[in-house]
Design an enzyme around this catalytic site. Structure first.
Site, PDB file in Angstrom:
ATOM      1  N   LYS A 109       2.641  -3.138   7.010  1.00 34.18           N
ATOM      2  CA  LYS A 109       2.632  -3.386   6.159  1.00 34.18           C
ATOM      3  C   LYS A 109       3.911  -2.825   5.378  1.00 34.18           C
ATOM      4  O   LYS A 109       4.530  -3.437   5.057  1.00 34.18           O
ATOM      5  CB  LYS A 109       1.533  -2.604   5.032  1.00 34.18           C
ATOM      6  CG  LYS A 109       0.289  -3.308   4.992  1.00 34.18           C
ATOM      7  CD  LYS A 109       0.305  -4.593   4.722  1.00 34.18           C
ATOM      8  CE  LYS A 109      -0.064  -4.425   2.752  1.00 34.18           C
ATOM      9  NZ  LYS A 109      -0.560  -5.952   2.409  1.00 34.18           N
ATOM     10  N   TYR A 169      -1.402  -0.310  10.871  1.00 31.46           N
ATOM     11  CA  TYR A 169      -2.450  -0.681   9.642  1.00 31.46           C
ATOM     12  C   TYR A 169      -0.745  -0.953   8.741  1.00 31.46           C
ATOM     13  O   TYR A 169       0.041  -1.649   8.543  1.00 31.46           O
ATOM     14  CB  TYR A 169      -3.279  -0.347   8.757  1.00 31.46           C
ATOM     15  CG  TYR A 169      -3.130  -0.761   7.500  1.00 31.46           C
ATOM     16  CD1 TYR A 169      -2.887  -2.056   7.202  1.00 31.46           C
ATOM     17  CD2 TYR A 169      -2.894   0.199   6.590  1.00 31.46           C
ATOM     18  CE1 TYR A 169      -3.232  -3.021   5.901  1.00 31.46           C
ATOM     19  CE2 TYR A 169      -3.351  -0.694   5.101  1.00 31.46           C
ATOM     20  CZ  TYR A 169      -3.242  -1.225   5.180  1.00 31.46           C
ATOM     21  OH  TYR A 169      -3.280  -2.250   3.756  1.00 31.46           O
ATOM     22  N   THR A 213       0.837  -1.373  -0.010  1.00 32.20           N
ATOM     23  CA  THR A 213       0.184   0.102  -0.356  1.00 32.20           C
ATOM     24  C   THR A 213       1.001   1.012   0.369  1.00 32.20           C
ATOM     25  O   THR A 213       2.039   1.373   0.670  1.00 32.20           O
ATOM     26  CB  THR A 213      -0.574  -0.118   1.324  1.00 32.20           C
ATOM     27  OG1 THR A 213      -1.627   0.954   1.643  1.00 32.20           O
ATOM     28  CG2 THR A 213      -0.132  -0.372   2.213  1.00 32.20           C
ATOM     29  N   ASP A 214       0.443   2.436  -0.531  1.00 36.17           N
ATOM     30  CA  ASP A 214       0.886   3.557  -0.557  1.00 36.17           C
ATOM     31  C   ASP A 214       0.842   3.693   1.337  1.00 36.17           C
ATOM     32  O   ASP A 214       2.075   5.061   1.748  1.00 36.17           O
ATOM     33  CB  ASP A 214       0.280   4.637  -1.382  1.00 36.17           C
ATOM     34  CG  ASP A 214      -1.274   5.013  -1.329  1.00 36.17           C
ATOM     35  OD1 ASP A 214      -1.758   4.358  -0.440  1.00 36.17           O
ATOM     36  OD2 ASP A 214      -1.668   6.278  -2.191  1.00 36.17           O
ATOM     37  N   GLU A 215       0.076   3.673   1.652  1.00 39.43           N
ATOM     38  CA  GLU A 215       0.060   4.288   2.868  1.00 39.43           C
ATOM     39  C   GLU A 215       1.737   3.680   4.371  1.00 39.43           C
ATOM     40  O   GLU A 215       1.010   4.592   5.226  1.00 39.43           O
ATOM     41  CB  GLU A 215      -1.145   3.491   4.047  1.00 39.43           C
ATOM     42  CG  GLU A 215      -1.913   3.663   3.173  1.00 39.43           C
ATOM     43  CD  GLU A 215      -3.589   3.827   4.227  1.00 39.43           C
ATOM     44  OE1 GLU A 215      -3.315   3.414   5.596  1.00 39.43           O
ATOM     45  OE2 GLU A 215      -4.899   3.328   3.426  1.00 39.43           O
TER      46      GLU A 215
HETATM   47  P1  NAD Z   1      -9.305  -7.424   3.155  1.00 40.26           P
HETATM   48  O1  NAD Z   1      -9.189  -6.637   4.025  1.00 40.26           O
HETATM   49  O2  NAD Z   1     -10.633  -7.439   1.885  1.00 40.26           O
HETATM   50  O3  NAD Z   1      -9.107  -8.932   2.159  1.00 40.26           O
HETATM   51  C1  NAD Z   1      -7.681  -9.840   2.961  1.00 40.26           C
HETATM   52  C2  NAD Z   1      -7.868 -11.360   2.620  1.00 40.26           C
HETATM   53  O4  NAD Z   1      -6.824 -11.940   3.138  1.00 40.26           O
HETATM   54  C3  NAD Z   1      -9.256 -11.712   3.084  1.00 40.26           C
HETATM   55  O5  NAD Z   1     -10.333 -12.799   2.632  1.00 40.26           O
HETATM   56  C4  NAD Z   1      -8.904 -12.131   4.284  1.00 40.26           C
HETATM   57  O6  NAD Z   1     -10.228 -13.334   4.991  1.00 40.26           O
HETATM   58  C5  NAD Z   1      -7.543 -12.782   4.029  1.00 40.26           C
HETATM   59  N1  NAD Z   1      -6.903 -13.312   5.216  1.00 40.26           N
HETATM   60  C6  NAD Z   1      -6.523 -12.188   6.350  1.00 40.26           C
HETATM   61  N2  NAD Z   1      -5.643 -12.885   7.836  1.00 40.26           N
HETATM   62  C7  NAD Z   1      -5.004 -13.588   7.089  1.00 40.26           C
HETATM   63  C8  NAD Z   1      -4.923 -15.234   6.963  1.00 40.26           C
HETATM   64  N3  NAD Z   1      -3.781 -15.320   8.076  1.00 40.26           N
HETATM   65  N4  NAD Z   1      -3.930 -16.045   6.556  1.00 40.26           N
HETATM   66  C9  NAD Z   1      -4.925 -16.092   4.813  1.00 40.26           C
HETATM   67  N5  NAD Z   1      -5.942 -15.107   5.207  1.00 40.26           N
HETATM   68  C10 NAD Z   1      -5.908 -13.854   5.500  1.00 40.26           C
HETATM   69  O7  NAD Z   1      -7.543  -6.685   2.000  1.00 40.26           O
HETATM   70  P2  NAD Z   1      -8.445  -5.885   0.570  1.00 40.26           P
HETATM   71  O8  NAD Z   1      -9.012  -4.501   0.432  1.00 40.26           O
HETATM   72  O9  NAD Z   1      -8.444  -7.014  -0.320  1.00 40.26           O
HETATM   73  O10 NAD Z   1      -6.106  -5.713   0.524  1.00 40.26           O
HETATM   74  C11 NAD Z   1      -5.725  -7.070  -0.408  1.00 40.26           C
HETATM   75  C12 NAD Z   1      -4.273  -6.391  -0.220  1.00 40.26           C
HETATM   76  O11 NAD Z   1      -4.340  -5.001  -0.875  1.00 40.26           O
HETATM   77  C13 NAD Z   1      -3.291  -6.287   1.490  1.00 40.26           C
HETATM   78  O12 NAD Z   1      -2.395  -6.597   1.535  1.00 40.26           O
HETATM   79  C14 NAD Z   1      -3.450  -4.386   1.454  1.00 40.26           C
HETATM   80  O13 NAD Z   1      -3.088  -3.879   2.400  1.00 40.26           O
HETATM   81  C15 NAD Z   1      -3.286  -4.114   0.195  1.00 40.26           C
HETATM   82  N6  NAD Z   1      -3.706  -3.096  -0.570  1.00 40.26           N
HETATM   83  C16 NAD Z   1      -5.043  -2.019  -0.402  1.00 40.26           C
HETATM   84  C17 NAD Z   1      -5.711  -0.956  -0.707  1.00 40.26           C
HETATM   85  C18 NAD Z   1      -6.974  -1.141  -0.323  1.00 40.26           C
HETATM   86  O14 NAD Z   1      -6.925  -0.183  -0.471  1.00 40.26           O
HETATM   87  N7  NAD Z   1      -7.952  -1.818   0.231  1.00 40.26           N
HETATM   88  C19 NAD Z   1      -4.911  -0.318  -1.529  1.00 40.26           C
HETATM   89  C20 NAD Z   1      -3.520  -0.921  -1.417  1.00 40.26           C
HETATM   90  C21 NAD Z   1      -3.489  -1.563  -1.298  1.00 40.26           C
HETATM   91  P1  TYD Z   2     -10.595   4.799   4.549  1.00 43.61           P
HETATM   92  O1  TYD Z   2     -11.717   3.524   3.136  1.00 43.61           O
HETATM   93  O2  TYD Z   2     -10.606   3.942   5.923  1.00 43.61           O
HETATM   94  O3  TYD Z   2      -8.946   3.776   3.485  1.00 43.61           O
HETATM   95  P2  TYD Z   2      -7.780   4.035   4.352  1.00 43.61           P
HETATM   96  O4  TYD Z   2      -7.986   5.195   5.600  1.00 43.61           O
HETATM   97  O5  TYD Z   2      -6.553   2.899   3.653  1.00 43.61           O
HETATM   98  O6  TYD Z   2      -7.142   5.149   3.277  1.00 43.61           O
HETATM   99  O7  TYD Z   2     -10.526   6.062   4.213  1.00 43.61           O
HETATM  100  C1  TYD Z   2     -10.260   6.617   3.438  1.00 43.61           C
HETATM  101  C2  TYD Z   2     -10.336   7.879   3.810  1.00 43.61           C
HETATM  102  O8  TYD Z   2     -11.953   8.450   4.352  1.00 43.61           O
HETATM  103  C3  TYD Z   2      -9.600   8.268   5.274  1.00 43.61           C
HETATM  104  O9  TYD Z   2      -9.076   9.377   5.266  1.00 43.61           O
HETATM  105  C4  TYD Z   2     -11.035   7.598   5.992  1.00 43.61           C
HETATM  106  C5  TYD Z   2     -11.654   8.887   5.538  1.00 43.61           C
HETATM  107  N1  TYD Z   2     -12.957   7.930   6.319  1.00 43.61           N
HETATM  108  C6  TYD Z   2     -14.807   8.294   6.954  1.00 43.61           C
HETATM  109  O10 TYD Z   2     -14.055  10.300   7.066  1.00 43.61           O
HETATM  110  N2  TYD Z   2     -15.484   7.724   7.340  1.00 43.61           N
HETATM  111  C7  TYD Z   2     -15.105   6.549   7.646  1.00 43.61           C
HETATM  112  O11 TYD Z   2     -16.664   6.066   8.331  1.00 43.61           O
HETATM  113  C8  TYD Z   2     -14.871   5.886   7.092  1.00 43.61           C
HETATM  114  C9  TYD Z   2     -14.643   4.418   7.571  1.00 43.61           C
HETATM  115  C10 TYD Z   2     -13.665   6.630   6.504  1.00 43.61           C
END
Ligand code: NAD
Ligand code: TYD
Length: 356
Positions: free
Chosen positions: A162, A158, A132-134
């Site tokens: 990561k 988080y 992630t970019d975070e």
């Molecule tokens: P998510 O929370 O929707 O899904 C995570 C999945 O991992 C779930 O299906 C969960 O059951 C599984 N999981 C959790 N713990 C586990 C374990 N110990 N063993 C096996 N499986 C396990 O997450 P997401 O949003 O789909 O993100 C997927 C990846 O992409 C993550 O690594 C996250 O850091 C990265 N990512 C997410 C975003 C975003 O905007 N959502 C952006 C950039 C990177």
């Molecule tokens: P989120 O979807 O949780 O992603 P991330 O924190 O990983 O960027 O949140 C996106 C942005 O929205 C973040 O700045 C937090 C804000 N946010 C709200 O303002 N209200 C909400 O209920 C949630 C879940 C997030």
């Protein structure tokens, strides 16, 4: 075949569907099915021999060893993680376990498998770490976007977990020669997004006539990318990314949270007008997230230049598709909401006073 971890989550399930459609190559999908894992996302693959699902934990070394020995994947696509910042603030332990210890365990199992491969297969093997970019921390309003050499400055449990996992992946390459690539992507949105994250939460709350919670002043900036574009970028990096390199993935689409909220409200007014009035009436400012990062922005020039990748969706087309998907999949939303999600909502929002 390829081994996908976390393939029942939001991005993982989009990736599995995208991968099988784009390549036809079988997927071994290892997912623990935590609250965020949902096999309904993969219902269209039921009975398809190209999708082999195993419920299990990436911290389970014996299971990983058995899966590598039995299925001999040519690549690992590592999505599995605890992924929600607010949950990491309430309970960081699960993030350390899955994101740090889990990545370590997976790296060790992959290394053992890779080390025993014949030379040609060894050279072709890939460990692709999805991050992630975070990890880069928060940007000042006028600072240039994150490049791949931006210092790591994670601010939440988080992002710290990561960042730790990224460092482990890097070290396994430098120390052991494991053929790794890492991608750091901006905020995704799209189908199958669990409604604890901003965009799906806005959609499901608006449709239910519930408040749309905006943390703090709503001026935090995120760089949004349609999930299908993240999937195509991962395919590009897996195929042609240089070993040991990291690639930032983003769509040059920075938006303040409050603007996202207004866009979702306006689109819903058009697609599903509410007789009670415009959805913006539901906007509610609530107490800010502790340590809330102000701004993320991705400089995607490296992946564009080296791999020719470009997003297919604009934010306007991607958000419309996403809203249409949620409107057409009310049963998916209902099922998700009937589970532990409801407990989570109560826990997270009870302590947030309205009017931050
Ligand atoms: P998510 O929370 O929707 O899904 C995570 C999945 O991992 C779930 O299906 C969960 O059951 C599984 N999981 C959790 N713990 C586990 C374990 N110990 N063993 C096996 N499986 C396990 O997450 P997401 O949003 O789909 O993100 C997927 C990846 O992409 C993550 O690594 C996250 O850091 C990265 N990512 C997410 C975003 C975003 O905007 N959502 C952006 C950039 C990177
Ligand atoms: P989120 O979807 O949780 O992603 P991330 O924190 O990983 O960027 O949140 C996106 C942005 O929205 C973040 O700045 C937090 C804000 N946010 C709200 O303002 N209200 C909400 O209920 C949630 C879940 C997030």
């Amino acid at each position: 075949m390829i081994l996908v971890t976390g393939g029942a989550g939001f991005i993982g399930s989009n990736f599995v569907l995208d991968w099988i459609e784009a390549t036809g190559e079988p997927v071994l999908n290892l997912d623990a099915l935590t609250y965020a894992g949902n096999l309904r996302n993969l219902a269209s693959l039921q009975g398809d021999p190209r999708h082999v699902f195993v419920q299990g934990d990436i911290c389970d070394r014996a299971l990983l060893d058995r899966l590598f020995a039995e299925h001999r994947p040519r690549a690992v696509l590592h999505f599995a993680a605890e992924s929600h910042v607010d949950r990491s603030i309430h309970g960081p332990g699960a993030f350390m376990r899955t994101n740090v210890e889990g990545t370590f365990t997976l790296l060790e199992a992959a290394r053992q498998h890779w080390a025993a491969l014949p030379a040609d297969k060894k050279a072709a093997f890939r460990f692709h770490h999805v991050s992630t970019d975070e990890v880069y921390g928060s940007l000042a309003p006028d600072a240039p976007a994150f490049t791949e050499i931006h210092p790591y400055e994670p601010n939440s449990p988080y992002s710290a977990s990561k960042a730790a996992s990224d460092h482990l992946v890097r070290a396994w390459h430098h120390t052991y020669g494991l053929p790794v690539v890492t991608t750091n992507c901006s905020n995704n949105y799209g189908p199958y997004h669990f409604p604890e994250k901003l965009i799906p939460l806005l959609i499901v709350n608006a449709l239910a006539g519930k408040p749309l919670p905006v943390y703090g002043d709503g001026q935090q900036v995120r760089d949004w990318l349609y999930v299908g574009d993240h999937c195509s970028a991962i395919r590009a990096v897996l195929a042609n990314g240089r070993l040991g390199e990291t690639y930032n993935i983003g769509g040059w689409n920075e938006q303040a949270n409050i603007d996202i909220v207004h866009t979702v409200c306006k689109l819903l007014d058009e697609l599903r007008p509410d007789p009670a009035g415009p959805y913006k009436r539901l906007i509610t400012f609530v107490t800010d997230r502790p340590g809330h990062d102000r701004r993320y922005a991705i400089d995607a020039r490296k992946i564009e230049r080296e791999l020719g990748w470009r997003p297919a969706e604009t934010f306007a087309s991607g958000i419309r598709k996403t809203l249409q998907w949620y409107l057409a999949n009310a049963d998916w939303v209902a099922e998700v909401q009937s589970g532990s999600y409801r407990d989570w909502v109560a826990q997270n929002y009870a302590a947030r006073a309205p009017g931050a």
